[in-house]
Every structure is written in structure tokens, then in C-alpha cells.
Design a protein around this motif. Structure first.
Motif, PDB file in Angstrom:
ATOM      1  N   ASP A  11      -9.439  22.663 -34.905  1.00 60.11           N
ATOM      2  CA  ASP A  11      -9.900  23.422 -36.429  1.00 60.11           C
ATOM      3  C   ASP A  11      -9.813  24.783 -35.984  1.00 60.11           C
ATOM      4  O   ASP A  11      -9.399  25.754 -36.928  1.00 60.11           O
ATOM      5  N   TYR A  12     -10.388  25.380 -34.864  1.00 56.59           N
ATOM      6  CA  TYR A  12     -10.609  26.750 -34.635  1.00 56.59           C
ATOM      7  C   TYR A  12      -9.225  27.457 -34.103  1.00 56.59           C
ATOM      8  O   TYR A  12      -9.077  28.353 -34.573  1.00 56.59           O
ATOM      9  N   SER A  52      -8.704  31.678 -28.166  1.00 55.81           N
ATOM     10  CA  SER A  52      -9.793  31.917 -29.075  1.00 55.81           C
ATOM     11  C   SER A  52     -10.631  30.613 -29.515  1.00 55.81           C
ATOM     12  O   SER A  52     -11.958  30.534 -29.519  1.00 55.81           O
ATOM     13  N   ALA A  53      -9.833  29.407 -29.803  1.00 55.61           N
ATOM     14  CA  ALA A  53     -10.489  28.465 -29.951  1.00 55.61           C
ATOM     15  C   ALA A  53     -11.369  27.696 -28.672  1.00 55.61           C
ATOM     16  O   ALA A  53     -12.463  27.363 -28.894  1.00 55.61           O
ATOM     17  N   ARG A  84     -14.902  29.595 -28.789  1.00 58.06           N
ATOM     18  CA  ARG A  84     -15.692  29.264 -29.824  1.00 58.06           C
ATOM     19  C   ARG A  84     -15.982  27.733 -29.740  1.00 58.06           C
ATOM     20  O   ARG A  84     -17.321  27.382 -30.244  1.00 58.06           O
ATOM     21  N   ALA A  85     -15.144  26.923 -29.481  1.00 59.41           N
ATOM     22  CA  ALA A  85     -15.415  25.558 -29.547  1.00 59.41           C
ATOM     23  C   ALA A  85     -16.339  25.129 -28.656  1.00 59.41           C
ATOM     24  O   ALA A  85     -17.554  24.433 -28.758  1.00 59.41           O
ATOM     25  N   ARG A 123      -7.424  27.822 -37.671  1.00 55.05           N
ATOM     26  CA  ARG A 123      -7.946  29.186 -38.296  1.00 55.05           C
ATOM     27  C   ARG A 123      -7.594  30.389 -37.752  1.00 55.05           C
ATOM     28  O   ARG A 123      -7.069  31.440 -38.390  1.00 55.05           O
ATOM     29  N   SER A 124      -7.372  30.432 -36.462  1.00 59.23           N
ATOM     30  CA  SER A 124      -7.022  31.528 -35.641  1.00 59.23           C
ATOM     31  C   SER A 124      -5.574  32.004 -35.883  1.00 59.23           C
ATOM     32  O   SER A 124      -5.293  33.123 -35.965  1.00 59.23           O
ATOM     33  N   SER A 167      -6.932  23.586 -43.390  1.00 60.84           N
ATOM     34  CA  SER A 167      -6.895  22.848 -41.907  1.00 60.84           C
ATOM     35  C   SER A 167      -6.900  21.536 -42.052  1.00 60.84           C
ATOM     36  O   SER A 167      -7.559  20.819 -42.523  1.00 60.84           O
ATOM     37  N   ASP A 202      -4.160  31.743 -29.940  1.00 60.89           N
ATOM     38  CA  ASP A 202      -5.138  31.027 -30.851  1.00 60.89           C
ATOM     39  C   ASP A 202      -5.805  29.891 -29.976  1.00 60.89           C
ATOM     40  O   ASP A 202      -7.049  29.814 -30.416  1.00 60.89           O
TER      41      ASP A 202
END
Length: 404
Positions: free
Chosen positions: A266-267, A285-286, A289-290, A270-271, A10, A282
Motif C-alpha cells: 500500500d505504501y 519509501s515503503a 514507513r511500513a 501511494r508513493s 490502492s 517507491d
């Protein structure tokens, strides 16, 4: 392309102290400060105070300055404001810097009676015939640099300034030594970084008068344009691309908060896994999580560090959707306007709140309002229960704890 995406790490760096691949904002200030390293024309930049809330990029700015200084042949002294600063700099950092000087320069320094070196010109121990003072070290190094590398000086960066009384006393002594060295002609730039309220406390100390004339950099949130640049350029350098809709979502999620920009990027990266393109899925999803991570790692700790009255102030602000009127906060807290002004000033100094027009304030830290509201809902709607009431404690008997 898939193989490359699988092996490339990343390009984002949300960890503390890690330098971002793409630095957002403050380009003009960085360029102007870097010019000092090439010209030794200090102007207003002999001392610099870098303020901003946690995760706003202060440490990254210090790192950029250090890189620029080293590129011009400057010596760099970098530390934080924790206990033992003076000792670390004088007994570890400066002796380590001696190794980068020529043998002739080290021989001249030894002749001054300040350092004791062995036959190979390696540092052995401080020579105690002359009382060791940081100002003497800095002046001697500056004079050697003037002979050995023209032009060059010494950059000193101190991160994590704290306003605790013990820390301020040591920082004050440290700053006093630097001011004496500058007064004796040493070519030094010094930069202190911390939350504004702590830097203000440092500047008000008895022996830090010269810092009151410092150049001040206030690190706040990035603009949408700057945020978009950091995200898209980092992804490009990392070897992928991103859908425009996904980029829009990440800009919205991160709200210009530099730590959250790195975290969300970053999330999302990685997704995307082995895919060459970061998609809206993606980014979504970030988003989840973020925000959860920044609430847990930053916002909850910020809130817990606030005093009870500070918490009441921000809770009164959280009622509003946008900016809050001071008059409304006064009514909601049920106190005097003068009383509210005290906490307004302190929260602005801490970086969590900022003025937004006459008689109004707004949150500086994104998602702090949402966190405060969620806490209020939990207190009302979610009584604490972990099912342990189904397992009552065993009664203590007279024989419990006795040895056989």
C-alpha cells in the motif's frame, strides 16, 4: 494511463478485517473446505481451528470461507468471541437470516413454535412457549435448508477467540449447543480463529470435546514465492506494474508477514502517485514507513502484552542473529532449563516464537528482534528527557485552590 493511475485506489488492504484482493497461501485448504459446501461431505472438516499470530490472515480466511459458503446457498453465522455472543446470534443474526428463506419455509418454522412472525412473515419476537435453545434453532434451520436448497448447510465462524475465564465459559456453552445440533443431524461447519494458546484453552474446556477432533490450520508467514505473487498480482489488478528490483525489495521488507505485505504494498502504491510503474524509490519509501508502522501498531503492543519473564526470554533470544539455542537462553536468563521450557511453550503457543530444530527457537514475528534491540539501546544510550526540567512546577501556596 496516468489518468487511470490517478483515479484508481490502492489494491492493497492493510486495515483490520479488510479482505485482501489476492489471498496468499493455504489455497489447497481453502479449496478442500469449499468443496464441503458443494457436497456436504464433511470428512475431517466439520469443525476447524485456525491459529496464527495477529495479522497472519486468519480473519481473511474466515471471510473467504463465508463467501464460498454463500455461493453454494449456505446460511452464514459470523461473529467474534466478545461478550454476548449467544444472545447476538440467537436474537439478531438468526432472525435476520430468516428473511432470506421462502415464505413457505418461514411458515413451517413458525409452526415449530420457535419463532414468532407477523402476517408478512417478518420476525417479531421469539416465541417463549418453548425454551429457546441455539441447538433447536440450528436443527430447524438445517432441516428447512435440506428441503429448500439441496445441498446446503450452516457455516458458523467465530473470530478473536480469547482464553479469559469468562469468555471461555460462554464459548464453551456456545460450542456445546453446536455439538448437540450436529449430533441431531444438522449440517453445520464451524470454524474458530485465534492465537493457538487461546484455541488450546478452548479445546480443553469441559464441554468442547468434539473440537479436539477439529481440522487445524496454522497460519504462519508466506513463502517468498507466495509473497511475490500477492504483491505482483495485486499491483497488476490495480492497473500498474512494478520494477523487478522494487518487487525484490518489497518481498524482503515484508518477510512473508501478511499484514506487512499489504502495508508495504500500500505504501509503495501511494508513493508512486500518478506514475504507472512502482519504482525502487517507491519501495524504499515503503520500507521505512511500513517497518515503522508495524513496530508501532503490532510489535510494540505484542511486547507490552508479554509478561516480565516472557520479555526476558525474547530479550535473551534477541542477542543472536538467527536462531537461538535453548541452552544459551538458559544461561542468559540464569534460571533452570525446566523453567525456560515453560516460557518457551507459552511463547510458541502465542505465535511469536517457533521451534527451529532440536533445542533451538527463532522469532516468528518479523522485526521483533530489532524492536527489542532498539529498546535496549534506548535504555542505555538515551536517557528520557523532554526539556521540562527547564520549566519547574510552580510551588503550591496556601491560597491555591481556595474559592474567593
Amino acid at each position: 494511463m496516468t489518468t487511470r493511475a490517478l483515479t484508481e485506489p490502492s489494491p492493497f488492504s492493510p486495515g483490520y478485517g479488510r479482505r485482501p484482493l489476492v489471498f496468499g497461501g493455504h489455497d489447497d485448504e481453502l479449496s478442500e473446505l469449499s468443496e464441503v459446501f458443494a457436497s456436504l461431505d464433511f470428512g475431517e472438516s466439520q469443525s476447524v481451528l485456525i491459529s496464527g499470530l495477529r495479522g497472519s490472515g486468519k480473519t481473511s480466511m474466515l471471510a473467504r470461507l463465508q463467501d464460498a459458503a454463500r455461493d453454494e446457498g449456505w446460511l452464514v453465522i459470523s461473529d467474534d468471541a466478545s461478550a454476548g455472543l449467544m444472545e447476538r446470534v440467537m436474537e439478531t443474526t438468526i432472525p435476520a437470516l430468516l428473511g432470506g428463506l421462502s415464505p413457505d419455509s418461514r411458515a413451517r418454522l413458525t409452526g415449530l413454535g420457535i419463532w414468532k412472525l407477523d402476517a408478512q412473515w417478518e420476525y417479531v419476537d421469539r416465541h417463549r412457549e418453548i425454551r429457546p435453545l441455539l441447538r433447536r434453532d440450528l436443527v430447524a434451520l438445517s432441516e428447512i435448508l435440506a428441503e429448500e436448497r439441496r445441498p446446503a448447510g450452516i457455516l458458523i465462524t467465530i473470530d478473536e477467540v480469547s482464553s479469559g475465564k469468562v469468555r471461555l465459559r460462554e464459548l464453551s456453552r456456545f460450542a456445546l449447543e453446536i455439538s448437540h445440533a450436529i449430533g441431531e443431524g444438522a449440517n453445520i461447519m464451524v470454524a474458530f480463529a485465534g492465537i493457538k494458546i487461546d484455541l488450546d484453552a478452548l479445546v480443553e474446556q469441559e464441554h468442547t470435546t468434539f473440537l479436539r477432533r477439529s481440522r487445524e490450520l496454522d497460519f504462519r508467514r508466506l513463502s517468498p514465492t507466495q509473497t511475490r505473487h500477492v504483491l505482483s498480482e495485486s499491483i497488476r489488478i490495480g492497473g500498474k506494474t512494478i520494477d523487478e528490483a522494487a518487487l525484490d525489495l518489497l518481498v524482503s521488507v515484508s518477510q512473508g508477514y501478511p499484514y506487512l505485505v499489504q502495508l508495504a504494498g500500500d505504501y509503495a502504491w501511494r508513493s508512486s502517485g500518478t506514475n504507472a510503474v512502482i519504482s525502487v524509490h517507491d519501495a524504499e519509501s515503503a520500507h521505512i514507513r511500513a517497518v515503522a508502522a508495524v513496530e508501532r501498531r503490532v510489535i510494540s503492543r505484542v511486547y507490552q502484552d508479554l509478561s516480565e519473564k516472557d520479555q526476558e526470554f525474547v530479550a535473551a533470544m534477541a542477542v543472536d542473529e538467527g536462531r537461538s539455542r535453548i541452552a544459551d537462553i538458559v544461561d542468559r536468563m540464569g534460571v533452570s532449563a525446566q523453567y525456560v521450557q515453560v516460557y518457551k511453550k507459552r511463547l510458541i503457543g502465542s505465535g511469536y516464537v517457533q521451534s527451529d530444530g532440536h533445542g533451538h527457537v527463532i522469532f516468528s514475528l518479523p522485526y521483533l528482534r530489532d524492536y527489542i534491540r532498539s529498546m535496549s539501546r534506548e535504555r542505555v544510550d538515551s536517557p528520557v528527557s523532554d526539556d521540562l526540567e527547564n520549566y519547574p512546577p510552580r510551588p503550591v501556596t496556601a491560597d491555591d485552590g481556595r474559592e474567593a
